[in-house]
Design an enzyme around this catalytic site. Structure first.
Site, PDB file in Angstrom:
ATOM      1  N   LYS A  51       0.825  -1.201   0.000  1.00 13.29           N
ATOM      2  CA  LYS A  51       0.000   0.000   0.000  1.00 13.29           C
ATOM      3  C   LYS A  51       0.864   1.258   0.000  1.00 13.29           C
ATOM      4  O   LYS A  51       0.682   2.161   0.805  1.00 13.29           O
ATOM      5  CB  LYS A  51      -0.931  -0.007   1.208  1.00 13.29           C
ATOM      6  CG  LYS A  51      -1.859  -1.221   1.216  1.00 13.29           C
ATOM      7  CD  LYS A  51      -2.937  -1.111   2.248  1.00 13.29           C
ATOM      8  CE  LYS A  51      -3.850  -2.301   2.290  1.00 13.29           C
ATOM      9  NZ  LYS A  51      -4.465  -2.693   1.070  1.00 13.29           N
ATOM     10  N   CYS A  52       1.785   1.303  -0.928  1.00 13.61           N
ATOM     11  CA  CYS A  52       2.786   2.364  -0.986  1.00 13.61           C
ATOM     12  C   CYS A  52       2.770   2.977  -2.385  1.00 13.61           C
ATOM     13  O   CYS A  52       2.419   2.307  -3.358  1.00 13.61           O
ATOM     14  CB  CYS A  52       4.158   1.748  -0.669  1.00 13.61           C
ATOM     15  SG  CYS A  52       5.568   2.828  -0.886  1.00 13.61           S
ATOM     16  N   GLY A  53       3.183   4.222  -2.487  1.00  8.03           N
ATOM     17  CA  GLY A  53       3.311   4.848  -3.797  1.00  8.03           C
ATOM     18  C   GLY A  53       4.306   4.134  -4.686  1.00  8.03           C
ATOM     19  O   GLY A  53       4.231   4.236  -5.913  1.00  8.03           O
TER      20      GLY A  53
END
Length: 177
Positions: A51-53
């Site tokens: 759930k990271c850029g």
């Protein structure tokens, strides 16, 4: 246990790990994986998060793995929840996400701590041997390991897997036999 195995174990306990091959980590399925099984390969060790850029880097890592695995290259993914809690899932959830969303086939390991209190010994060793005086900057920091099992380079999290500097260093490492 053989005399040779006891000698190696005693040496490691006295001097600390000399290479990445001295570690055994749990696979994403929870089973122990001796990193010695990758001996002689060029490795890209990456702390990953769902759930990271930077999560779309999974696609680039998988492409890099597929392109180079026959040459003796592997990506090793280590999920970590150390940066803004961007990997909250269980190992099973992480595996499902990676395989369904990004078709990941490179080896994935159980979630670990990669910075601060409780840091996994593998990541402490990587940091102690990368020649950089700072902690890793975020999810998807990359450590390049040569065929000798030692750290060759470290790339910041924002550096894409197909960045020219990454590809150049991987190709240099693969050229060494």
């Amino acid at each position: 246990m053989s005399i040779l195995a006891l000698t190696v174990l005693a040496s490691t306990l006295l001097t600390g790990p000399a290479t990445i091959y001295d570690f055994t980590m749990n696979g994403i399925d929870g089973k122990p994986v001796p990193l010695a099984r990758f001996k002689g390969q060029v490795l890209l060790v990456v702390n990953v998060a769902s759930k990271c850029g930077n999560t779309p880097q999974y696609a680039g890592l998988e492409a890099l793995y597929r392109k180079n695995k026959a040459k003796g290259f592997a990506v090793l993914g280590f999920p970590a929840n150390d940066f803004n809690r961007q990997e909250p899932g269980t190992n099973a959830e992480i595996y499902q996400f990676c395989t369904e969303t990004y078709k990941v086939t490179f080896p994935m390991f159980a979630k670990i701590v990669v910075k601060g209190e409780g840091i996994a010994p593998l990541y402490q060793w990587l940091l102690d041997n990368d020649g950089v005086e700072t902690d890793i900057d975020w999810n998807f920091a990359k450590f390049l390991i040569g065929r000798d099992g030692k750290v060759m380079a470290r790339f910041p999290a924002k550096t894409q897997p197909d960045a020219p500097e990454v590809l150049e260093r991987i190709n240099q490492a693969l050229a060494k036999k």
